[in-house]
Design a protein around this motif. Structure first.
Motif, PDB file in Angstrom:
ATOM      1  N   PRO A 184      16.121   2.359  -4.740  1.00  0.00           N
ATOM      2  CA  PRO A 184      17.091   3.482  -4.181  1.00  0.00           C
ATOM      3  C   PRO A 184      16.910   3.812  -2.890  1.00  0.00           C
ATOM      4  N   LEU A 185      18.200   4.221  -2.296  1.00  0.00           N
ATOM      5  CA  LEU A 185      18.026   4.618  -0.802  1.00  0.00           C
ATOM      6  C   LEU A 185      17.271   5.865  -0.538  1.00  0.00           C
ATOM      7  N   GLY A 186      16.680   5.568   0.644  1.00  0.00           N
ATOM      8  CA  GLY A 186      15.779   6.876   1.164  1.00  0.00           C
ATOM      9  C   GLY A 186      14.359   6.861   0.284  1.00  0.00           C
ATOM     10  N   ILE A 187      13.922   6.071  -0.304  1.00  0.00           N
ATOM     11  CA  ILE A 187      12.732   5.863  -0.979  1.00  0.00           C
ATOM     12  C   ILE A 187      11.544   5.803   0.110  1.00  0.00           C
ATOM     13  N   GLY A 188      10.452   6.634  -0.212  1.00  0.00           N
ATOM     14  CA  GLY A 188       9.769   6.798   0.834  1.00  0.00           C
ATOM     15  C   GLY A 188       9.614   7.690   1.760  1.00  0.00           C
ATOM     16  N   ALA A 189      10.816   8.552   1.939  1.00  0.00           N
ATOM     17  CA  ALA A 189      10.773   9.724   2.763  1.00  0.00           C
ATOM     18  C   ALA A 189       9.651  10.444   2.389  1.00  0.00           C
ATOM     19  N   GLY A 190       9.534  11.453   3.346  1.00  0.00           N
ATOM     20  CA  GLY A 190       8.511  12.768   3.190  1.00  0.00           C
ATOM     21  C   GLY A 190       8.866  13.887   2.777  1.00  0.00           C
ATOM     22  N   SER A 191      10.309  14.013   2.635  1.00  0.00           N
ATOM     23  CA  SER A 191      10.743  15.298   1.837  1.00  0.00           C
ATOM     24  C   SER A 191      12.321  15.177   1.680  1.00  0.00           C
ATOM     25  N   ILE A 192      12.953  16.172   0.782  1.00  0.00           N
ATOM     26  CA  ILE A 192      14.321  16.043   0.426  1.00  0.00           C
ATOM     27  C   ILE A 192      15.276  15.992   1.535  1.00  0.00           C
ATOM     28  N   GLN A 193      14.878  16.932   2.681  1.00  0.00           N
ATOM     29  CA  GLN A 193      15.754  16.697   3.861  1.00  0.00           C
ATOM     30  C   GLN A 193      15.559  15.213   4.534  1.00  0.00           C
ATOM     31  N   GLU A 194      14.784  14.738   4.617  1.00  0.00           N
ATOM     32  CA  GLU A 194      14.539  13.429   5.171  1.00  0.00           C
ATOM     33  C   GLU A 194      15.359  12.336   4.393  1.00  0.00           C
ATOM     34  N   THR A 195      14.931  12.250   2.947  1.00  0.00           N
ATOM     35  CA  THR A 195      15.544  11.435   2.193  1.00  0.00           C
ATOM     36  C   THR A 195      17.177  11.579   2.160  1.00  0.00           C
TER      37      THR A 195
ATOM     38  N   PRO B 176      14.710  10.236  -4.741  1.00  0.00           N
ATOM     39  CA  PRO B 176      15.250   8.624  -5.055  1.00  0.00           C
ATOM     40  C   PRO B 176      14.655   8.185  -6.491  1.00  0.00           C
ATOM     41  N   ALA B 177      13.596   8.714  -6.604  1.00  0.00           N
ATOM     42  CA  ALA B 177      12.715   7.894  -7.932  1.00  0.00           C
ATOM     43  C   ALA B 177      13.126   8.257  -9.330  1.00  0.00           C
ATOM     44  N   THR B 178      14.083   9.231  -9.175  1.00  0.00           N
ATOM     45  CA  THR B 178      14.588   9.927 -10.640  1.00  0.00           C
ATOM     46  C   THR B 178      14.827   8.630 -11.880  1.00  0.00           C
ATOM     47  N   LEU B 179      15.462   7.681 -11.151  1.00  0.00           N
ATOM     48  CA  LEU B 179      15.987   6.795 -12.161  1.00  0.00           C
ATOM     49  C   LEU B 179      14.824   5.843 -12.549  1.00  0.00           C
ATOM     50  N   TYR B 180      13.733   5.847 -11.694  1.00  0.00           N
ATOM     51  CA  TYR B 180      12.865   4.763 -12.183  1.00  0.00           C
ATOM     52  C   TYR B 180      11.498   5.446 -12.675  1.00  0.00           C
ATOM     53  N   THR B 181      11.259   6.737 -12.765  1.00  0.00           N
ATOM     54  CA  THR B 181      10.162   7.115 -13.226  1.00  0.00           C
ATOM     55  C   THR B 181      10.424   8.094 -14.622  1.00  0.00           C
TER      56      THR B 181
ATOM     57  N   ILE C 245       0.803  -1.175  -0.029  1.00  0.00           N
ATOM     58  CA  ILE C 245       0.115  -0.217   0.039  1.00  0.00           C
ATOM     59  C   ILE C 245       0.941   1.364  -0.015  1.00  0.00           C
ATOM     60  N   LEU C 246       1.943   1.202   0.983  1.00  0.00           N
ATOM     61  CA  LEU C 246       2.735   2.333   0.944  1.00  0.00           C
ATOM     62  C   LEU C 246       3.689   2.835  -0.385  1.00  0.00           C
ATOM     63  N   ILE C 247       3.852   1.565  -1.012  1.00  0.00           N
ATOM     64  CA  ILE C 247       4.726   1.979  -2.370  1.00  0.00           C
ATOM     65  C   ILE C 247       3.667   2.417  -3.348  1.00  0.00           C
ATOM     66  N   SER C 248       2.506   2.076  -3.268  1.00  0.00           N
ATOM     67  CA  SER C 248       1.369   2.490  -4.169  1.00  0.00           C
ATOM     68  C   SER C 248       1.197   4.205  -3.914  1.00  0.00           C
ATOM     69  N   MET C 249       1.546   4.607  -2.744  1.00  0.00           N
ATOM     70  CA  MET C 249       1.460   6.015  -2.542  1.00  0.00           C
ATOM     71  C   MET C 249       2.724   6.726  -2.741  1.00  0.00           C
ATOM     72  N   LEU C 250       3.613   6.182  -3.444  1.00  0.00           N
ATOM     73  CA  LEU C 250       4.748   7.185  -3.737  1.00  0.00           C
ATOM     74  C   LEU C 250       4.597   7.964  -4.940  1.00  0.00           C
ATOM     75  N   ASP C 251       4.941   9.344  -4.832  1.00  0.00           N
ATOM     76  CA  ASP C 251       4.760  10.090  -6.109  1.00  0.00           C
ATOM     77  C   ASP C 251       6.005   9.886  -7.035  1.00  0.00           C
ATOM     78  N   ASP C 252       6.066  10.828  -8.038  1.00  0.00           N
ATOM     79  CA  ASP C 252       6.988  10.705  -8.841  1.00  0.00           C
ATOM     80  C   ASP C 252       8.470  10.929  -8.247  1.00  0.00           C
ATOM     81  N   ARG C 253       8.488  11.687  -7.088  1.00  0.00           N
ATOM     82  CA  ARG C 253       9.973  11.981  -6.900  1.00  0.00           C
ATOM     83  C   ARG C 253      10.423  10.965  -5.832  1.00  0.00           C
ATOM     84  N   GLY C 254       9.422   9.983  -5.458  1.00  0.00           N
ATOM     85  CA  GLY C 254       9.745   8.804  -4.659  1.00  0.00           C
ATOM     86  C   GLY C 254       9.340   9.266  -3.042  1.00  0.00           C
ATOM     87  N   PHE C 255       8.497  10.240  -2.822  1.00  0.00           N
ATOM     88  CA  PHE C 255       8.081  10.671  -1.607  1.00  0.00           C
ATOM     89  C   PHE C 255       6.759  10.211  -1.279  1.00  0.00           C
TER      90      PHE C 255
END
Length: 478
Positions: free
Chosen positions: A182-193, A252-257, A141-151
């Motif tokens: 990619p590391l940091g996927i699923g974070a809430g912001s740039i700072q968190e990732t 983090p999602a840059t390479l996979y979107t 479910i959480l993975i389905s909620m990722l946006d294009d940036r991986g957040f």
């Protein structure tokens, strides 16, 4: 005071825009592709319209990728030297270059092999992780909620409420997801990732973690001295940590979107042949229109036709005639405007950007005896293919600065942009040019320019001030 009602006749002049005029104006700003869609829609809706025999609708236009014209640049201390990093990921820098698009089949160009999606990549890793049962379902479910940036924009508390589980389980599953590639996927912001990536890649570097958590805003401003005082560390240590952060991935999602590129069709192609410029309006692939003679004959005869049918056919006939007339008028206006631009910018077409002259919509309007708004509309959303690349038609219009060396005593602002860009590109990284240095170098070319104008153009070009460029260059050298 006379309050009596009176009938008074008086003459006034006012501009009344007819339906034909309004619709004709609507066609002017359309690109060739948009015009093709408009014509196709009219062919479906209007029985009075039909294509002429031999019309080459099946022939696709030459396509050019917008990604080649507008390349995304990450211009920050994380990626390069042109601007603050947090804003850079949403800014486009125009690059007016075409590609060798030899294939004219749009469907073929748009089709591409499907790479593994980010969700598939993550789910594959989760299947061999320690998550089982309910936790695995929550992870999906959480993975389905990722946006294009991986957040994931929701907080852990919000996710717990939405999914209907405890915050403790959400935290456990998210921590597992953060460690996936990619590391940091699923974070809430740039700072968190960035913080997550730093903790995984540099687990012992507590100063680095502290820098990301508490001083990222100062780092955006490249305020190394300020951070040094606050953290009690040497400036060199702050610069070294900034260099480490530069290696991390903010999105983090840059390479996979991967995004399917948009394409444009040059509306005009300009070629120089034996010293003369030829203009080709790139619309030969549009359907050629004509009036349906059978329906038009029915309207003339009128025998046995109902009044409502006559009115319908008459309305559609007027609409069809207007479309054919307006398309031809748009074509002629575009040709005239491009011809005028070539006459006024001949040196540019032969020698390049350095020879671009100041030009306004008013100059073209007066030259062609058109209204300025007409010139503005016909140059909107249009691209022209030249020997110097594919350029937006509006690009040719720019203000000017006084110049002793330029013919006419004026130099185009676009030329100044090009000079500034090249000066910064060729500067000594250890001793970058200040705005005043740039002013002096430009004035040495006979062009009058103020320092505030250089600063303004530098911001337009997304070039950092000299002190920040030096810091960024030192980071890139590490």
């Amino acid at each position: 005071m006379n309050l009596n009602h009176q009938l008074v006749q008086k003459q006034t002049q006012k501009l009344v825009m007819t339906q034909d005029l309004r619709q004709s104006i609507e066609l002017l700003p359309l690109s060739t592709l948009e015009l093709a869609d408009r014509i196709s829609a009219e062919l479906v809706e209007n029985p009075m319209l039909e294509e002429e025999p031999g019309s080459e609708r099946s022939k696709s236009p030459e396509l050019y990728s917008v990604d080649d014209l507008k390349r995304k640049e990450k211009n920050d201390f994380l990626k390069n030297s042109d601007q603050g990093w947090q804003d850079s990921f949403s800014l486009d820098k125009p690059q007016y270059r075409g590609t060798d698009a030899s294939d004219r089949n749009q469907k073929y160009i748009e089709s591409s092999p499907n790479a593994q999606s980010l969700s598939d990549h993550l789910l594959w890793q989760l299947r061999i992780s320690s998550l089982k049962g309910k936790e695995m379902e929550i992870a999906e479910i959480l993975i389905s909620m990722l946006d294009d940036r991986g957040f994931i924009s929701q907080t852990q508390a919000e996710l717990a409420t939405e999914i209907g589980v405890s915050a403790k389980i959400i935290k456990k599953v998210l921590e597992q997801i953060h460690q996936l590639d990619p590391l940091g996927i699923g974070a809430g912001s740039i700072q968190e990732t960035l913080y997550i990536q730093a903790k995984i890649l540099k687990p012992e570097d507590k100063n680095l973690h502290d820098l990301i958590l508490n001083y990222l805003k100062d780092l955006e401003k490249l305020d190394y001295k300020g951070i040094s005082k606050k953290m009690g560390l040497p400036v060199e240590a702050i610069e070294a940590m900034a260099a480490e952060i530069k290696k991390l991935e903010p999105f983090p999602a840059t390479l996979y979107t991967p995004q399917k590129p948009d394409y444009i069709v040059p509306d005009v192609i300009i070629r120089e042949i034996e010293g003369e410029f030829s203009i080709l309006l790139n619309d030969e692939w549009l359907p050629k229109l004509k009036i349906n003679k059978e329906y038009k004959g029915m309207l003339k005869k009128g025998a046995g036709a109902k009044d409502s049918d006559k009115e319908y056919i008459s309305t559609k006939l007027n609409s069809a005639e207007w479309l054919i007339r307006s398309v031809n008028q748009r074509r002629q206006t575009l040709y005239r405007v491009v011809s005028a631009i070539i006459e006024l910018q001949t040196e540019f077409f032969r020698k390049g950007v350095r020879f671009l002259k100041p030009l306004t919509l008013k100059d073209i309007a007066e030259r062609l005896d058109l209204h300025e708004s007409t010139v503005s509309r016909i140059t909107s959303n249009k691209y022209v293919q030249t020997s110097w690349g594919i350029l937006e038609l509006k690009w040719f219009f720019s203000s000017g600065l006084k110049s002793k060396s330029s013919e006419g005593g004026m130099e185009s602002s676009k030329t100044i942009h090009d000079i500034i860009r090249n000066l910064v590109k060729e500067e000594d990284p250890e001793n970058p040019l200040s705005d005043q240095d740039i002013v002096e170098k430009i004035e040495s070319k006979g062009i009058e320019i103020a320092r505030r104008t250089v600063a303004k153009y530098r911001k337009i070009l997304k070039i950092l001030p000299s002190n920040q460029r030096k810091k960024v260059k030192s980071l890139e050298a590490r």
